[in-house]
Design a protein around this motif. Sequence first.
Motif, PDB file in Angstrom:
ATOM      1  N   VAL A 105       0.850  -1.201   0.000  1.00 25.15           N
ATOM      2  CA  VAL A 105       0.000   0.000   0.000  1.00 25.15           C
ATOM      3  C   VAL A 105       0.882   1.246   0.000  1.00 25.15           C
ATOM      4  CG1 VAL A 105      -1.679   1.350   1.318  1.00 25.15           C
ATOM      5  CG2 VAL A 105      -1.888  -1.145   1.206  1.00 25.15           C
ATOM      6  N   SER A 106       0.571   2.192  -0.866  1.00 24.18           N
ATOM      7  CA  SER A 106       1.189   3.520  -0.827  1.00 24.18           C
ATOM      8  C   SER A 106       0.099   4.542  -0.522  1.00 24.18           C
ATOM      9  CB  SER A 106       1.896   3.848  -2.141  1.00 24.18           C
ATOM     10  OG  SER A 106       1.051   3.638  -3.254  1.00 24.18           O
ATOM     11  N   PHE A 107       0.486   5.589   0.211  1.00 25.34           N
ATOM     12  CA  PHE A 107      -0.487   6.565   0.729  1.00 25.34           C
ATOM     13  C   PHE A 107      -0.191   7.927   0.120  1.00 25.34           C
ATOM     14  CE2 PHE A 107      -2.833   7.632   4.982  1.00 25.34           C
ATOM     15  CZ  PHE A 107      -3.723   8.437   4.289  1.00 25.34           C
ATOM     16  N   HIS A 108      -1.127   8.403  -0.695  1.00 24.39           N
ATOM     17  CA  HIS A 108      -1.047   9.718  -1.334  1.00 24.39           C
ATOM     18  C   HIS A 108      -1.862  10.747  -0.548  1.00 24.39           C
ATOM     19  CE1 HIS A 108       0.940   9.271  -5.234  1.00 24.39           C
ATOM     20  NE2 HIS A 108       0.469   8.037  -5.259  1.00 24.39           N
ATOM     21  N   GLY A 109      -1.778  11.990  -1.004  1.00 26.68           N
ATOM     22  CA  GLY A 109      -2.641  13.044  -0.474  1.00 26.68           C
ATOM     23  C   GLY A 109      -1.864  14.304  -0.153  1.00 26.68           C
ATOM     24  N   ASN A 110      -2.488  15.456  -0.420  1.00 30.78           N
ATOM     25  CA  ASN A 110      -1.799  16.736  -0.196  1.00 30.78           C
ATOM     26  C   ASN A 110      -2.071  17.326   1.181  1.00 30.78           C
ATOM     27  OD1 ASN A 110      -4.544  17.344  -1.042  1.00 30.78           O
ATOM     28  ND2 ASN A 110      -3.894  19.479  -1.117  1.00 30.78           N
ATOM     29  N   ILE A 128       4.895   6.016   2.125  1.00 30.74           N
ATOM     30  CA  ILE A 128       4.162   7.282   2.157  1.00 30.74           C
ATOM     31  C   ILE A 128       4.653   8.139   0.995  1.00 30.74           C
ATOM     32  CG2 ILE A 128       3.663   9.393   3.452  1.00 30.74           C
ATOM     33  CD1 ILE A 128       2.529   7.133   4.950  1.00 30.74           C
ATOM     34  N   VAL A 129       3.749   8.624   0.164  1.00 29.49           N
ATOM     35  CA  VAL A 129       4.109   9.543  -0.911  1.00 29.49           C
ATOM     36  C   VAL A 129       3.993  10.956  -0.328  1.00 29.49           C
ATOM     37  CG1 VAL A 129       3.685  10.277  -3.281  1.00 29.49           C
ATOM     38  CG2 VAL A 129       3.200   7.910  -2.597  1.00 29.49           C
ATOM     39  N   VAL A 130       5.123  11.530   0.027  1.00 28.51           N
ATOM     40  CA  VAL A 130       5.154  12.809   0.735  1.00 28.51           C
ATOM     41  C   VAL A 130       4.906  13.941  -0.249  1.00 28.51           C
ATOM     42  CG1 VAL A 130       6.584  14.372   2.094  1.00 28.51           C
ATOM     43  CG2 VAL A 130       6.646  11.917   2.543  1.00 28.51           C
ATOM     44  N   ASP A 131       4.013  14.854   0.135  1.00 30.64           N
ATOM     45  CA  ASP A 131       3.513  15.854  -0.800  1.00 30.64           C
ATOM     46  C   ASP A 131       3.999  17.271  -0.513  1.00 30.64           C
ATOM     47  OD1 ASP A 131       1.066  15.679  -2.945  1.00 30.64           O
ATOM     48  OD2 ASP A 131       1.160  17.663  -2.043  1.00 30.64           O
ATOM     49  N   ILE A 150       9.991   4.443   7.948  1.00 30.13           N
ATOM     50  CA  ILE A 150       9.064   4.167   6.840  1.00 30.13           C
ATOM     51  C   ILE A 150       9.695   4.569   5.517  1.00 30.13           C
ATOM     52  CG2 ILE A 150       7.853   6.406   6.706  1.00 30.13           C
ATOM     53  CD1 ILE A 150       5.217   4.562   6.721  1.00 30.13           C
ATOM     54  N   ASN A 151       9.259   3.913   4.441  1.00 29.89           N
ATOM     55  CA  ASN A 151       9.682   4.278   3.086  1.00 29.89           C
ATOM     56  C   ASN A 151       8.936   5.524   2.627  1.00 29.89           C
ATOM     57  OD1 ASN A 151      11.405   2.011   2.771  1.00 29.89           O
ATOM     58  ND2 ASN A 151       9.665   0.742   2.178  1.00 29.89           N
ATOM     59  N   VAL A 152       9.644   6.345   1.859  1.00 25.49           N
ATOM     60  CA  VAL A 152       9.078   7.598   1.384  1.00 25.49           C
ATOM     61  C   VAL A 152       9.351   7.751  -0.109  1.00 25.49           C
ATOM     62  CG1 VAL A 152       9.437  10.113   1.437  1.00 25.49           C
ATOM     63  CG2 VAL A 152       9.165   8.848   3.573  1.00 25.49           C
ATOM     64  N   LEU A 153       8.324   8.194  -0.851  1.00 25.70           N
ATOM     65  CA  LEU A 153       8.510   8.736  -2.191  1.00 25.70           C
ATOM     66  C   LEU A 153       8.216  10.225  -2.123  1.00 25.70           C
ATOM     67  CD1 LEU A 153       6.595   6.234  -4.567  1.00 25.70           C
ATOM     68  CD2 LEU A 153       8.994   6.152  -3.895  1.00 25.70           C
TER      69      LEU A 153
END
Length: 434
Positions: A105-110, A128-131, A150-153
């Motif tokens: 699971v990857s988690f998006h959102g602004n 976590i997709v950091v915005d 945690i892993n971060v994009l």
Amino acid sequence: MSEQGEQQVNEQGHLVIDGADTVALVKKYQTPLVVYDVTAIRQQIRRFKKVFEANHVKYAVSYASKAFATIAMFQLVNQEGAHIDVVSGGELYTAIKAGFPLEKVSFHGNNKSLAELEMAVSHHIGVIVVDNFHEIALLNQVLEAQDETINVLLRLTPGVSAHTHEYDQTGQEDSKFGFDIRSGQAEQALQMVLQNPRMHMQGIHAHIGSQIFEVEGFVLAAEKLVDLAADWQQKFHYEPEVLNVGGGFGIKYTEADDPIAPEAFVDAIVKAVQTRTAEHQLKMPAIWIEPGRSIVGPAGYNLYTIGSRKDVPGLRPYVTVDGGMGDNIRPALYQAEYEAILANKATEQPQETVRIAGKYCESGDILIQKQALPQSQPGDILAMKATGAYGYAMASNYNRNPRPAVVFVEQGNAKLVVQRESYEDLVHLDRSFV
């Protein structure tokens, strides 16, 4: 079964969805009804995977669950070995209830909340997709409190505008999403993450928009990301393990739409990344994609029962169905276009052009502005095609109407996966004032 755009009709002249007679489905489950062709969903996920495997690259096909998020959908995606991305605590909770492997699971959102980040970290989701900068600080706070890593994009805005509706464009610099590259924000964010021992900088992400028909924007964005990776390798000795190019691959809603096959987009992206990384002498990263609409859109149908009709001399007639903007707001919101047929008269030739109106108390509740149909009668079944993305997901209880049931059909077998809301469901959160 279903190839995109394929239409099947049985001996009774009824529309068939993956082996199931739509008239029989309506008799059993009533209308409005959302029906998904499961075989079509499986086939599209497999086509995406096949492209990567043919190109011999590491990959992840991550279903963009905002298109349609239910327990059953997540379980189907898991059966096909794909990932999911979520954009809210509610979508993440659904994944947890579905038993989905959370490392995929990857988690998006602004604007992820503190509670959402706490939930994601405590359940050890994959990435976590950091915005934005606020989120870096908030995530660090959560990681310290839970003594976790945690892993971060990093989500970046590469300055590429998609040729699509302006509300669907997300890759240009003037966007609410992501770190801007040209201003130096992206580089600043990279340094912050690299210096944080609780965050593993797994890679970079960009999403240029939705319902895109041209491959050039994807190729340009992919090349820009690789160029950026080469720059960061020189400056910071950092190379991304993952290059996530998002989704947005266009589908066919009407005869006027002429998209290339979704997997053709992916093939072009992969080849562009391979070429560019070789030019820069970089290690080939894993390539992740996030298709949503292209997986579920063509597989979905909305079935309605026709009711009233309004004829005005010199104007197109209004043919009204028992649903509308409450179960598909896209025509009102985006001026989205769809096509429909009479499911119980699927072999009959069109005799007139009508407007398909919804039952909601809004003049703008028109599902289709111009639709050629056989002569219809009250009680006929209308099937709107390619409604699988952002229909049920954006459904509301406007006018206090219950949301429809959802049925999955596979090789003739139908399964209720979302129960129709009742009137009691509509009021169960209300509290008396007196």
